[in-house]
Design a protein around this motif. Structure first.
Motif, short mmCIF file in Angstrom:
data_model
loop_
_atom_site.label_atom_id
_atom_site.label_comp_id
_atom_site.label_asym_id
_atom_site.label_seq_id
_atom_site.Cartn_x
_atom_site.Cartn_y
_atom_site.Cartn_z
N THR A 297 -16.89 5.33 19.73
CA THR A 297 -15.45 5.46 19.98
C THR A 297 -14.72 4.12 19.96
O THR A 297 -13.50 4.08 20.07
CB THR A 297 -15.20 6.12 21.35
OG1 THR A 297 -15.61 5.24 22.41
CG2 THR A 297 -15.96 7.44 21.48
N LEU A 298 -15.46 3.02 19.84
CA LEU A 298 -14.83 1.70 19.83
C LEU A 298 -13.92 1.55 18.61
O LEU A 298 -14.30 1.91 17.50
CB LEU A 298 -15.89 0.60 19.81
CG LEU A 298 -16.82 0.51 21.02
CD1 LEU A 298 -17.87 -0.57 20.79
CD2 LEU A 298 -16.03 0.22 22.29
N LEU A 299 -12.74 1.01 18.84
CA LEU A 299 -11.80 0.78 17.75
C LEU A 299 -12.08 -0.57 17.10
O LEU A 299 -12.50 -1.52 17.77
CB LEU A 299 -10.37 0.82 18.27
CG LEU A 299 -9.92 2.12 18.95
CD1 LEU A 299 -8.49 1.99 19.46
CD2 LEU A 299 -10.06 3.30 18.01
N THR A 300 -11.85 -0.65 15.80
CA THR A 300 -12.10 -1.88 15.05
C THR A 300 -10.82 -2.29 14.31
O THR A 300 -9.78 -1.62 14.40
CB THR A 300 -13.24 -1.68 14.05
OG1 THR A 300 -12.89 -0.61 13.14
CG2 THR A 300 -14.55 -1.31 14.76
N ALA A 301 -10.91 -3.38 13.57
CA ALA A 301 -9.74 -3.88 12.85
C ALA A 301 -9.10 -2.83 11.94
O ALA A 301 -7.87 -2.71 11.91
CB ALA A 301 -10.12 -5.14 12.06
N PRO A 302 -9.88 -2.05 11.17
CA PRO A 302 -9.25 -1.01 10.33
C PRO A 302 -8.45 0.00 11.15
O PRO A 302 -7.40 0.47 10.70
CB PRO A 302 -10.45 -0.35 9.64
CG PRO A 302 -11.47 -1.44 9.57
CD PRO A 302 -11.33 -2.18 10.87
N ILE B 112 -0.41 -2.42 12.35
CA ILE B 112 -0.45 -3.74 12.99
C ILE B 112 -1.36 -4.65 12.18
O ILE B 112 -2.50 -4.27 11.86
CB ILE B 112 -0.98 -3.63 14.44
CG1 ILE B 112 -0.04 -2.77 15.29
CG2 ILE B 112 -1.14 -5.01 15.07
CD1 ILE B 112 -0.59 -2.43 16.66
N GLU B 113 -0.88 -5.82 11.84
CA GLU B 113 -1.69 -6.75 11.07
C GLU B 113 -2.90 -7.22 11.89
O GLU B 113 -2.76 -7.54 13.07
CB GLU B 113 -0.87 -7.97 10.65
CG GLU B 113 0.19 -7.68 9.60
CD GLU B 113 0.87 -8.96 9.12
OE1 GLU B 113 0.43 -10.06 9.53
OE2 GLU B 113 1.84 -8.85 8.36
N CYS B 114 -4.05 -7.24 11.24
CA CYS B 114 -5.27 -7.68 11.93
C CYS B 114 -6.23 -8.27 10.91
O CYS B 114 -7.26 -7.68 10.57
CB CYS B 114 -5.92 -6.53 12.69
SG CYS B 114 -7.29 -7.03 13.77
N PRO B 115 -5.92 -9.47 10.40
CA PRO B 115 -6.79 -10.09 9.39
C PRO B 115 -8.12 -10.53 10.01
O PRO B 115 -8.15 -11.07 11.11
CB PRO B 115 -5.97 -11.29 8.93
CG PRO B 115 -5.11 -11.63 10.11
CD PRO B 115 -4.76 -10.31 10.74
N MET B 116 -9.21 -10.29 9.31
CA MET B 116 -10.53 -10.68 9.79
C MET B 116 -11.31 -11.33 8.65
O MET B 116 -11.07 -11.07 7.47
CB MET B 116 -11.30 -9.45 10.30
CG MET B 116 -10.62 -8.71 11.44
SD MET B 116 -10.46 -9.66 12.97
CE MET B 116 -12.14 -9.55 13.61
N THR B 117 -12.26 -12.18 9.02
CA THR B 117 -13.06 -12.92 8.06
C THR B 117 -14.34 -12.15 7.74
O THR B 117 -15.08 -11.77 8.66
CB THR B 117 -13.43 -14.31 8.62
OG1 THR B 117 -12.24 -15.00 8.99
CG2 THR B 117 -14.21 -15.13 7.61
N THR B 118 -14.62 -11.92 6.46
CA THR B 118 -15.87 -11.26 6.10
C THR B 118 -17.02 -12.24 6.22
O THR B 118 -16.82 -13.46 6.28
CB THR B 118 -15.83 -10.71 4.67
OG1 THR B 118 -15.82 -11.82 3.74
CG2 THR B 118 -14.61 -9.83 4.44
N LEU B 119 -18.22 -11.72 6.24
CA LEU B 119 -19.39 -12.57 6.35
C LEU B 119 -19.49 -13.52 5.16
O LEU B 119 -19.78 -14.71 5.32
CB LEU B 119 -20.66 -11.71 6.45
CG LEU B 119 -21.97 -12.44 6.73
CD1 LEU B 119 -21.92 -13.20 8.04
CD2 LEU B 119 -23.13 -11.44 6.74
#
Length: 337
Positions: free
Chosen positions: A304-309, A316-323
């Motif tokens: 149930t945890l929410l993630t960046a997507p 809402i903007e939520c930029p994240m760095t890929t591996l």
């Protein structure tokens, strides 16, 4: 009207990232908490516009002053600082408990102090104004199998446990952010992450199954943007901060593709994992983490945890760095040379 965001551990990885992101928003005044406002890092942040204040995590009244009037509070606790400190090791021996357990006690108490202090200014906080960095509860999620994964449970026992049980009004304004494996963690366990072989190749050795996916986070680059995005969401939700999810087998495949060095993953026994660590207690704590990541999972099996997507789907903007992005900018010379 400018809002105050109080950031615990502002000179650390997570706190520093959060402070830098909120500095970009003119609506916020960043108040950074640190035990040493005269450190080079603290002075650098002050030059960037952070109001740096001294904070003693063992002193609730001091924390109340530091949090006073805040619209948003970000908390993070540190298990590893008391874990490695010689005086804490000595104290653990005097108490007749392991250094792992003593570090739990210190982290839990400091987290409790933060919660008590935040509750004192609950009325000034935004609806989603209390964001806590935490992890899943290993003891509960494993149904008692992992009783000594202390750096997980010390966090979860406070955030959300203690807050929900003792400060219901604060709990209504709380969001819990679990953090994935730091992409930079290879620096802490060099004898397990990238072990150079005689033929020049590298092997990674953990007890986690080769194909088990785990979350990965570029902590310095992305914690701030993630927390900033979470602050715009409704309260009372739990998240996993991650930029990429993959198995350690795929981790090594990506690393080999980026660096050009041949690498492979090898699942090892508990004994071998612990033996590889220079500090055996550290090895035991890590071993439990990697086994727990296998079953029920690093997130405790919580789907149930929410993630960046999920945040992006809320517009809402939520930029994240890929591996791969992280690996392409990292300096691997300390590993490969």
């Amino acid at each position: 009207m400018t809002k105050v965001v109080a950031v615990v551990g502002v000179t650390g990885n997570q706190g520093g990232s959060v402070a830098k992101r909120f500095l970009q928003d003119a609506r916020y005044h960043v108040r950074g908490l640190t035990r040493d406002p005269t450190s080079a890092k603290a002075e650098e942040l002050a030059e960037q516009g952070v109001e740096v204040v001294r904070a003693d995590l063992n002193d609730v009244e001091n924390l109340k002053e530091a949090f006073a009037g805040a619209s948003l509070i970000f908390t993070v606790t540190n298990y590893w600082e008391p874990f490695f400190r010689p005086d804490c090791r000595q104290k653990a021996a005097e108490l007749g408990i392991s250094c792992r357990r003593h570090a739990y006690d210190v982290e839990y108490q400091q987290g409790k102090n933060m919660a008590d202090a935040a509750a004192a200014t609950c009325g000034t906080l935004d609806d989603n104004g209390f964001i806590a960095s935490t992890l899943s509860h290993a003891g509960n999620c494993s149904q008692g199998k992992f009783k000594e994964l202390y750096h997980f449970d010390a966090k979860a026992d406070v955030f959300p446990g203690y807050v929900r049980d003792n400060h219901p009004e604060l709990a209504k304004k709380m969001s819990c952010v679990q953090t994935g494996y730091f992409m930079s963690s290879y620096k802490l366990a060099p004898n397990s992450y990238f072990v150079k072989q005689a033929d020049g190749s590298f092997v990674m050795r953990f007890p986690t199954a080769p194909t088990k996916p785990v979350p990965h986070l570029a902590v310095n680059e992305d914690t701030g943007s993630f927390v900033y995005a979470v602050s715009q969401m409704p309260p009372g939700r739990s998240y996993m901060a991650e930029g990429w999810t993959c198995s350690w087998l795929d981790f090594m495949r990506i690393w080999s593709g980026v660096t050009g060095h041949k690498g492979r993953y090898e699942q090892v026994s508990d004994t071998d994992m612990i033996k590889a660590a220079q500090d055996q207690a550290f090895g035991a704590e890590l071993n439990d983490m990697f086994l727990y990541s296998d079953n029920p999972g690093y997130d405790g099996g919580d789907d149930t945890l929410l993630t960046a997507p999920d945040i992006r789907r809320a517009s809402i903007e939520c930029p994240m760095t890929t591996l791969e992005q992280y690996m392409r900018t990292a300096d691997w010379s300390t590993v490969t040379s």
